[in-house]
Design a protein around this motif. Structure first.
Motif, PDB file in Angstrom:
ATOM      1  N   THR A  10       0.866  -1.175   0.000  1.00 27.82           N
ATOM      2  CA  THR A  10       0.000   0.000   0.000  1.00 27.82           C
ATOM      3  C   THR A  10       0.904   1.227   0.000  1.00 27.82           C
ATOM      4  O   THR A  10       1.782   1.357   0.850  1.00 27.82           O
ATOM      5  CB  THR A  10      -0.900   0.030   1.249  1.00 27.82           C
ATOM      6  OG1 THR A  10      -1.633  -1.203   1.301  1.00 27.82           O
ATOM      7  CG2 THR A  10      -1.888   1.190   1.198  1.00 27.82           C
ATOM      8  N   TYR A  11       0.739   2.064  -1.015  1.00 23.81           N
ATOM      9  CA  TYR A  11       1.560   3.280  -1.091  1.00 23.81           C
ATOM     10  C   TYR A  11       1.021   4.337  -0.138  1.00 23.81           C
ATOM     11  O   TYR A  11      -0.159   4.319   0.222  1.00 23.81           O
ATOM     12  CB  TYR A  11       1.560   3.833  -2.515  1.00 23.81           C
ATOM     13  CG  TYR A  11       2.430   3.043  -3.477  1.00 23.81           C
ATOM     14  CD1 TYR A  11       3.814   3.119  -3.409  1.00 23.81           C
ATOM     15  CD2 TYR A  11       1.854   2.226  -4.447  1.00 23.81           C
ATOM     16  CE1 TYR A  11       4.618   2.390  -4.299  1.00 23.81           C
ATOM     17  CE2 TYR A  11       2.646   1.502  -5.342  1.00 23.81           C
ATOM     18  CZ  TYR A  11       4.027   1.592  -5.255  1.00 23.81           C
ATOM     19  OH  TYR A  11       4.811   0.878  -6.124  1.00 23.81           O
ATOM     20  N   ARG A  12       1.901   5.265   0.227  1.00 22.80           N
ATOM     21  CA  ARG A  12       1.463   6.411   1.015  1.00 22.80           C
ATOM     22  C   ARG A  12       0.373   7.110   0.212  1.00 22.80           C
ATOM     23  O   ARG A  12       0.515   7.281  -1.002  1.00 22.80           O
ATOM     24  CB  ARG A  12       2.641   7.381   1.218  1.00 22.80           C
ATOM     25  CG  ARG A  12       2.616   8.060   2.565  1.00 22.80           C
ATOM     26  CD  ARG A  12       3.849   8.923   2.747  1.00 22.80           C
ATOM     27  NE  ARG A  12       5.083   8.126   2.616  1.00 22.80           N
ATOM     28  CZ  ARG A  12       6.299   8.659   2.658  1.00 22.80           C
ATOM     29  NH1 ARG A  12       6.459   9.954   2.769  1.00 22.80           N
ATOM     30  NH2 ARG A  12       7.369   7.889   2.551  1.00 22.80           N
ATOM     31  N   GLY A  13      -0.699   7.473   0.812  1.00 24.91           N
ATOM     32  CA  GLY A  13      -1.828   8.016   0.068  1.00 24.91           C
ATOM     33  C   GLY A  13      -2.935   6.981  -0.072  1.00 24.91           C
ATOM     34  O   GLY A  13      -4.063   7.319  -0.369  1.00 24.91           O
ATOM     35  N   GLY A  14      -2.577   5.698   0.168  1.00 26.03           N
ATOM     36  CA  GLY A  14      -3.618   4.691   0.292  1.00 26.03           C
ATOM     37  C   GLY A  14      -3.842   3.749  -0.882  1.00 26.03           C
ATOM     38  O   GLY A  14      -4.648   2.837  -0.779  1.00 26.03           O
ATOM     39  N   VAL A  15      -3.140   3.967  -2.022  1.00 31.19           N
ATOM     40  CA  VAL A  15      -3.339   3.046  -3.153  1.00 31.19           C
ATOM     41  C   VAL A  15      -2.793   1.667  -2.803  1.00 31.19           C
ATOM     42  O   VAL A  15      -1.634   1.531  -2.425  1.00 31.19           O
ATOM     43  CB  VAL A  15      -2.631   3.547  -4.429  1.00 31.19           C
ATOM     44  CG1 VAL A  15      -2.753   2.518  -5.555  1.00 31.19           C
ATOM     45  CG2 VAL A  15      -3.196   4.874  -4.875  1.00 31.19           C
ATOM     46  N   GLN A  16      -3.639   0.654  -2.924  1.00 31.53           N
ATOM     47  CA  GLN A  16      -3.178  -0.707  -2.676  1.00 31.53           C
ATOM     48  C   GLN A  16      -2.751  -1.315  -4.011  1.00 31.53           C
ATOM     49  O   GLN A  16      -3.581  -1.684  -4.837  1.00 31.53           O
ATOM     50  CB  GLN A  16      -4.271  -1.535  -1.997  1.00 31.53           C
ATOM     51  CG  GLN A  16      -3.635  -2.674  -1.224  1.00 31.53           C
ATOM     52  CD  GLN A  16      -4.622  -3.550  -0.481  1.00 31.53           C
ATOM     53  OE1 GLN A  16      -5.811  -3.230  -0.379  1.00 31.53           O
ATOM     54  NE2 GLN A  16      -4.127  -4.658   0.031  1.00 31.53           N
TER      55      GLN A  16
END
Ligand SMILES: Nc1ncnc2c1ncn2[C@@H]1O[C@H](COP(=O)(O)OP(=O)(O)O)[C@@H](O)[C@H]1O
Ligand SMILES: [Mg+2]
Length: 259
Positions: A10-16
């Motif tokens: 999961t990237y910072r910002g919430g994209v899984q």
């Protein structure tokens, strides 16, 4: 050889970008990863050498755990993993041979490479790598004076002098025309067979993947939706991976279709 166990990113910002990936790749396998743009292909590849940290799960490369590895462990891991890029990432103003020698950086003491003191052995290895990709006569040419296909071959030679056990190629032919794309894919396939280097390639074109055989992994929205022999792929598989029917955009096409 390479094992993903319940891997999520999961990237910072919430994209899984990866969802609970489970996959085991044996030594010497040739694996092509396909999926729509944004499916998680680059994330998957980069998680193998720790360029993208996994948020949870376990990734092992020849038994070494990558997730939460120390900086020293990651450095050691990366020295044995070659990486090839869509845009080649060469130093354009210097010679082909110097670009290839950069692949030796992880294998020699830093003071020596800083002073440009490459040993006869390093130079010999660099020339052999250029020979393997068929451009040894270009050794003293500036990298910027080569065609795209030749530049990608320099990228492959640079990865080879690392003496890698794993090769990661992120869309290695996306900047090349169909003829050159096939040549580069055929180089990668031949090297995989000759040297037994475990090879993972992100590819946009399914027809190109099918020409060179091996194992196909399909990602969709961060999830593994297909894993099998590339020759088993049919229209139904394509639907599962891409969520739609095949179009011309998904095919590299015939050698002469771009003329
Ligand atoms: N550095 C990043 N920061 C935030 N989101 C990212 C980053 N890199 C990729 N993503 C997102 O993660 C998802 C998967 O991206 P990526 O692995 O690059 O897919 P692919 O290589 O299949 O096109 C996409 O939604 C993308 O926008
Ligand atoms: Mg990508």
């Amino acid at each position: 050889m390479i094992r993903f166990k319940n891997v999520s990113v999961t990237y910072r910002g919430g994209v899984q970008a990866l969802r609970n990936l489970n996959l085991t790749i044996d030594k010497g396998e040739f694996v092509v990863i396909v999926g729509l743009s944004g499916a998680g292909k680059s994330t998957m590849l980069r998680s193998v050498n720790g360029l993208v940290p996994a948020s949870s799960g376990s990734i092992t490369v020849e038994g070494t755990e990558v997730v939460n590895a120390s900086a020293a462990e990651i450095r050691n891991l990366r020295s044995g993993i070659g990486m090839i890029f869509q845009t080649f990432n060469l130093v354009n103003r210097t010679s082909v041979i110097n670009n290839v020698l950069m692949g030796r950086l992880g294998r020699v003491p830093a003071w020596r490479s800083t002073l440009g003191l490459w040993s006869a052995d390093d130079r010999e290895r660099a020339m052999q790598a250029l020979e393997r990709v068929g451009i040894v006569e270009k050794a003293w040419v500036r990298a910027s004076n080569l065609s795209g296909g030749q530049q990608q071959r320099v990228g492959i030679a640079r990865a080879l002098v690392q003496e890698p056990s794993v090769m990661l190629a992120d869309e290695p032919v996306a900047s090349l025309d169909p003829v050159t794309s096939r040549q580069v894919m055929s180089d990668l396939r031949r090297i995989n067979r000759e040297l037994g280097i475990t090879t993972l390639i992100n590819l946009h074109y399914l027809d190109l993947a099918q020409e060179f055989g091996g194992r196909l992994v399909g990602l969709r929205n961060g999830e593994l939706v297909f894993d099998g022999d590339v020759r088993e792929v049919d229209d139904q598989t394509f639907m599962e991976i891409y969520g739609r029917a095949i179009t011309d955009q998904d095919l590299v096409g015939e050698a002469d279709s771009s003329i």
